[in-house]
Design a protein around this motif. Structure first.
Motif, PDB file in Angstrom:
ATOM      1  N   SER A   1       0.765   3.857 -13.746  1.00 58.62           N
ATOM      2  CA  SER A   1       1.112   3.131 -12.455  1.00 58.62           C
ATOM      3  C   SER A   1       1.865   1.891 -12.760  1.00 58.62           C
ATOM      4  CB  SER A   1      -0.198   2.997 -11.501  1.00 58.62           C
ATOM      5  OG  SER A   1       0.228   2.252 -10.322  1.00 58.62           O
TER       6      SER A   1
ATOM      7  N   THR B   1      -7.763   1.156  -6.324  1.00 55.80           N
ATOM      8  CA  THR B   1      -9.020   1.921  -6.586  1.00 55.80           C
ATOM      9  C   THR B   1      -9.860   1.011  -7.894  1.00 55.80           C
ATOM     10  OG1 THR B   1      -8.475   3.638  -5.611  1.00 55.80           O
ATOM     11  CG2 THR B   1     -10.311   4.104  -6.982  1.00 55.80           C
TER      12      THR B   1
ATOM     13  N   ASP C   1      -4.125   1.622  -8.631  1.00 55.51           N
ATOM     14  CA  ASP C   1      -4.606   0.033  -8.837  1.00 55.51           C
ATOM     15  C   ASP C   1      -5.676  -0.336  -8.366  1.00 55.51           C
ATOM     16  OD1 ASP C   1      -2.123   0.332 -10.930  1.00 55.51           O
ATOM     17  OD2 ASP C   1      -0.766   0.064  -9.085  1.00 55.51           O
TER      18      ASP C   1
ATOM     19  N   MET D   1       0.798  -1.129   0.002  1.00 59.00           N
ATOM     20  CA  MET D   1       0.162   0.175   0.095  1.00 59.00           C
ATOM     21  C   MET D   1       0.876   1.437   0.059  1.00 59.00           C
ATOM     22  SD  MET D   1      -2.858   1.068   2.629  1.00 59.00           S
ATOM     23  CE  MET D   1      -1.776   1.463   4.019  1.00 59.00           C
ATOM     24  N   ARG D   2       0.525   2.410  -0.720  1.00 60.54           N
ATOM     25  CA  ARG D   2       1.220   3.399  -0.965  1.00 60.54           C
ATOM     26  C   ARG D   2       0.934   4.231   0.650  1.00 60.54           C
ATOM     27  NH1 ARG D   2       3.666   4.176  -5.637  1.00 60.54           N
ATOM     28  NH2 ARG D   2       2.936   3.027  -7.473  1.00 60.54           N
ATOM     29  N   ASP D   3       1.631   5.087   0.923  1.00 59.62           N
ATOM     30  CA  ASP D   3       1.563   5.905   1.977  1.00 59.62           C
ATOM     31  C   ASP D   3       2.027   7.403   1.380  1.00 59.62           C
ATOM     32  OD1 ASP D   3       2.010   7.666   4.156  1.00 59.62           O
ATOM     33  OD2 ASP D   3       3.340   6.328   5.215  1.00 59.62           O
ATOM     34  N   SER D   4       0.489   7.994   1.392  1.00 60.65           N
ATOM     35  CA  SER D   4       0.337   9.415   0.638  1.00 60.65           C
ATOM     36  C   SER D   4       1.166  10.576   1.228  1.00 60.65           C
ATOM     37  CB  SER D   4      -0.855   9.844   0.695  1.00 60.65           C
ATOM     38  OG  SER D   4      -1.574   9.939   2.072  1.00 60.65           O
TER      39      SER D   4
ATOM     40  N   CYS E   1      -4.795   5.668   1.127  1.00 59.02           N
ATOM     41  CA  CYS E   1      -3.177   6.024   1.410  1.00 59.02           C
ATOM     42  C   CYS E   1      -2.816   6.992   2.349  1.00 59.02           C
ATOM     43  CB  CYS E   1      -2.586   6.391   0.189  1.00 59.02           C
ATOM     44  SG  CYS E   1      -2.718   5.140  -1.324  1.00 59.02           S
TER      45      CYS E   1
ATOM     46  N   GLY F   1      -6.428   0.205  -0.004  1.00 57.35           N
ATOM     47  CA  GLY F   1      -6.110   1.211  -0.904  1.00 57.35           C
ATOM     48  C   GLY F   1      -6.479   2.602  -0.530  1.00 57.35           C
TER      49      GLY F   1
ATOM     50  N   LEU G   1      -0.931   8.929  -7.399  1.00 62.02           N
ATOM     51  CA  LEU G   1      -1.844   9.004  -6.175  1.00 62.02           C
ATOM     52  C   LEU G   1      -3.257   9.604  -7.082  1.00 62.02           C
ATOM     53  CD1 LEU G   1      -0.444  10.477  -3.212  1.00 62.02           C
ATOM     54  CD2 LEU G   1      -1.446   8.189  -3.190  1.00 62.02           C
TER      55      LEU G   1
ATOM     56  N   TYR H   1      -6.622  10.213  -0.217  1.00 63.52           N
ATOM     57  CA  TYR H   1      -5.842   9.919  -1.432  1.00 63.52           C
ATOM     58  C   TYR H   1      -5.707   8.231  -1.378  1.00 63.52           C
ATOM     59  CZ  TYR H   1      -3.712  14.439  -1.069  1.00 63.52           C
ATOM     60  OH  TYR H   1      -3.655  15.803  -1.044  1.00 63.52           O
TER      61      TYR H   1
ATOM     62  N   ASP I   1      -4.552   4.542  -3.643  1.00 64.83           N
ATOM     63  CA  ASP I   1      -3.973   3.995  -4.546  1.00 64.83           C
ATOM     64  C   ASP I   1      -4.670   3.640  -5.728  1.00 64.83           C
ATOM     65  OD1 ASP I   1      -3.262   0.860  -5.784  1.00 64.83           O
ATOM     66  OD2 ASP I   1      -1.578   1.552  -4.377  1.00 64.83           O
TER      67      ASP I   1
END
Length: 324
Positions: free
Chosen positions: A169, A272, A270, A1-4, A207, A205, A176, A266, A268
Motif C-alpha cells: 500500500s 488498520t 494502513d 478513506m478507500r471506498d470498497s 471501507c 478505516g 483492501l 473491508y 483500509d
C-alpha cells in the motif's frame, strides 16, 4: 478513506488472497465470487503454503522449493494447479483443490522469508497476472487481535501478510483487507472482532461490507466439497440460518454464530495497521518467519508455529541454536 464498493466494482482482475493459510482460500472465494457474478470481474484466488497439521504434519509453511507441479512467478510466489503438491509426499494444498474446483490456477505464497520478500514477490505476481487490486481476506478476525485474547491461536500468518500488505500500500498498490466470518475460527469472539472494527471505523478505516448471496453461498458449498475448511463453512451455515453455539476442530473449539458471520467487512490496510495492527507492527521488519515468530513471542503471544512445533515435539530453531 478507500471506498470498497468502488474498488471492487472497478476491479477487472483482483487478486484475492486467503491470508491465514489452510482453508482461508474458501473465505476469499466469497469476495471473488461477488466480484465475478455481480461486477463482471475475472478474479485470481490464492493462499499460503501452510496447511493445518491434520493434512501436513510438518510444522510451519512449506518453502517453494518443497513444492512440485507449480509455476514460479516470483521468488516464493507460485501458480498452483490441481496437481500442485509437496515433493516428498502426496500432500495437496487447499489452493490445489480450489484450482481443481475453479478450473483455473491459483496463487501460492511462501511466507518463510518475512513480510519484505512477500511484498516484493506479490508485486511481481500482480504485474505478471495483470491484477489491478489486492484483497487480503482473513477468516474469523484474528488479523485485528491485540495478542491478549484468550482464544487466539494463529496470529502469525495474518500479522506477516498484513505487514506485507502495508508495504505494498505504501508503494501505491491498491489494497483492501477483508474480514469474513467474524468469530468463525473460534479464536476471537464476535464481540472482540466487532470491538476492533469499531476502533478502525472511528479512525476512518472501515471501507464497506458485502454479504453472501444465494448464488455465492451455493458456489462456496460446492467448493467446500473439495476444499477442506471448517471456519469458512460456519459462515455459510450462518447465512443458511444457523445461530448460537457451534464447535469445530473435533469439538475442541467453540464459537458463536450469528448472521453477521455471513458478511465480509473491508478495511483500509494502513489505518488498520495503525489502529489495530499491534502484531503486524511487531513483525513488520522481520527478516524471516522465524524472526516474526520471535517478535510475537517477545510480546507474550503464542502462535500457530509454536503450537504445531509443540504438537510435533519439535523445539524452536532459536532454542536449538542456543543449546548447540
Amino acid at each position: 478513506m478507500r471506498d470498497s464498493e468502488l474498488l471492487l466494482r472497478r476491479a477487472r482482475r483482483p487478486l484475492v488472497i486467503g491470508m491465514g493459510g489452510g482453508g482461508d482460500v474458501v473465505g476469499a472465494l466469497a469476495t471473488a465470487e461477488l466480484v465475478r457474478l455481480y461486477d463482471g470481474g475475472d478474479p485470481v484466488l490464492g493462499g499460503l503454503t501452510w496447511e493445518r497439521r491434520p493434512f501436513d504434519p510438518v510444522p510451519g509453511p512449506r518453502t517453494a522449493a518443497e513444492i512440485t507441479d507449480a509455476e514460479e512467478l516470483a521468488p516464493g510466489i507460485l501458480l498452483a494447479g490441481p496437481d500442485t503438491r509437496l515433493r516428498e509426499r502426496d500432500v495437496f494444498f487447499a489452493e490445489s483443490r480450489m484450482a481443481e474446483f475453479l478450473g483455473q490456477r491459483t496463487l501460492l505464497i511462501d511466507i518463510n522469508d518475512g513480510p519484505g520478500p512477500v511484498a516484493d514477490g506479490l508485486a511481481q505476481a500482480i504485474a505478471a497476472l495483470k491484477c489491478d487490486l489486492l484483497v487480503l481476506v482473513d477468516v474469523g478476525g484474528d488479523v485485528v487481535a491485540r495478542g491478549d485474547e484468550p482464544g487466539l491461536r494463529s496470529p502469525l500468518c495474518d500479522a506477516v501478510m498484513l505487514a506485507a500488505g502495508g508495504r505494498l500500500s505504501s508503494r501505491g498498490q491498491p489494497v483492501l483487507l477483508g474480514i469474513f466470518g467474524i468469530g468463525c475460527d473460534a479464536e476471537l469472539t464476535p464481540s472482540e472482532v466487532l470491538s476492533r472494527l469499531s476502533e478502525v471505523a472511528a479512525a476512518g478505516g472501515l471501507c464497506g461490507a458485502r454479504g453472501l448471496t444465494g448464488p455465492v453461498a451455493e458456489r462456496m458449498e460446492a467448493a467446500i466439497e473439495l476444499v477442506s475448511t471448517e471456519a469458512s463453512a460456519q459462515a455459510v451455515r450462518a447465512f443458511r440460518g444457523a445461530s448460537g453455539r457451534a464447535t469445530i476442530r473435533g469439538g475442541t473449539r467453540t464459537l458463536e454464530l450469528n448472521p453477521a458471520a455471513a458478511l465480509t467487512f473491508y478495511l483500509d490496510v494502513d489505518i488498520t495497521i495503525k489502529i489495530a495492527g499491534r502484531l503486524a507492527q511487531a513483525v513488520a521488519d522481520a527478516g524471516s518467519l522465524e524472526e516474526a515468530n520471535e517478535a510475537l513471542n517477545q510480546l507474550g503471544v503464542g502462535t500457530e508455529l509454536d503450537y504445531e512445533r509443540e504438537g510435533a515435539g519439535v523445539q524452536p530453531a532459536g532454542r536449538l541454536n542456543a543449546d548447540a
